[in-house]
Design a protein around this motif. Structure first.
Motif, PDB file in Angstrom:
ATOM      1  N   ARG A   6      93.607  74.037  66.326  1.00 52.85           N
ATOM      2  CA  ARG A   6      93.379  75.239  66.874  1.00 52.85           C
ATOM      3  C   ARG A   6      94.446  76.165  67.429  1.00 52.85           C
ATOM      4  N   ALA A   9      96.272  77.337  64.772  1.00 53.11           N
ATOM      5  CA  ALA A   9      95.604  78.772  63.934  1.00 53.11           C
ATOM      6  C   ALA A   9      95.950  79.933  64.948  1.00 53.11           C
ATOM      7  N   ASN A  12      99.299  81.098  64.220  1.00 57.65           N
ATOM      8  CA  ASN A  12      99.252  81.704  62.904  1.00 57.65           C
ATOM      9  C   ASN A  12      99.026  83.191  63.127  1.00 57.65           C
ATOM     10  N   ARG A  13      97.879  83.376  63.807  1.00 61.72           N
ATOM     11  CA  ARG A  13      97.241  84.500  64.027  1.00 61.72           C
ATOM     12  C   ARG A  13      98.335  85.640  64.844  1.00 61.72           C
ATOM     13  N   HIS A  51      91.521  84.604  59.578  1.00 67.49           N
ATOM     14  CA  HIS A  51      91.773  85.147  60.692  1.00 67.49           C
ATOM     15  C   HIS A  51      91.221  86.635  61.092  1.00 67.49           C
TER      16      HIS A  51
END
Length: 205
Positions: A6, A9, A12-13, A51
């Motif tokens: 998480r 993630a 990355n977003r 995303h």
């Protein structure tokens, strides 16, 4: 393939939004693809829809991020200035500079996204994000105008910012010609002249 954590993630977003914010300002909201954004972010195309629902959803967030960045820069300039006149000049002078003209990826979202907004409906989320961002910047600029009445400050902020955006747009459109620098210099001189000094006359058309 192991599942992305998480935390990764979320990182990355954030990388995607930052890349999009820069690219959209450089090339316009419709001038780049999802592949372009993901490539700039150093990520694979297939991960995009984990995303964001769509490119439009990313564009709206990137537009909001760009306005937030501009507001933070303006706030810092205002906080570091001793009075309204110097605060106003600290915003106008770098805005109407060659460096700002040549670096749209880090520049004003009002100018960068204006052309795209002409093709958006008033009801679109992107258009509303843009309008709200513009309004927020105008509200920051208006108190720096120095008039006794809020409405007078509002009117002058509208005129000044319109001139700033228009001059920067024309300077970018004519980059490579001496006219570009001439536009920036003329707008900067007109806007930063001390209010106790008579402004240059505006020619009658």
């Amino acid at each position: 393939m192991p599942r992305v954590s998480r935390k990764q993630a979320e990182l990355n977003r954030e990388i995607i939004v930052e890349a999009a914010t820069r690219l959209f300002r450089e090339r316009g909201l419709h001038g780049i693809s999802v592949v372009d954004v993901m490539g700039a972010a150093g990520l694979t195309h297939g991960g995009f829809y984990g995303h964001f629902e769509s490119k439009e959803a990313l564009a709206q967030e990137a537009c909001s991020r760009a306005f937030t960045q501009s507001m933070e820069r303006w706030k810092q300039k205002i906080d570091n200035s001793g009075d309204h006149l110097s605060a106003r000049a600290s915003i106008i002078a770098p805005y109407l500079s060659v460096a700002n003209r040549d670096n749209p990826g880090e520049s004003c979202p009002v100018t960068a996204f204006a052309g795209d907004m002409c093709h958006e409906t008033a009801e679109s989320g992107l258009h509303q994000t843009y309008t709200q961002g513009l309004e927020a910047l105008l509200q920051m600029l208006a108190p720096l105008m120095g008039a006794d009445q809020p409405e007078a400050n509002r009117q002058r902020a509208l005129v000044d910012y319109s001139l700033m955006v228009g001059a920067l747009t024309l300077a970018r459109a004519t980059r490579g010609d001496g006219l570009s620098e001439e536009i920036l210099e003329a707008a900067r001189a007109f806007l930063t002249v001390d209010d106790t000094t008579e402004k240059p006359a505006t020619p009658t058309l």
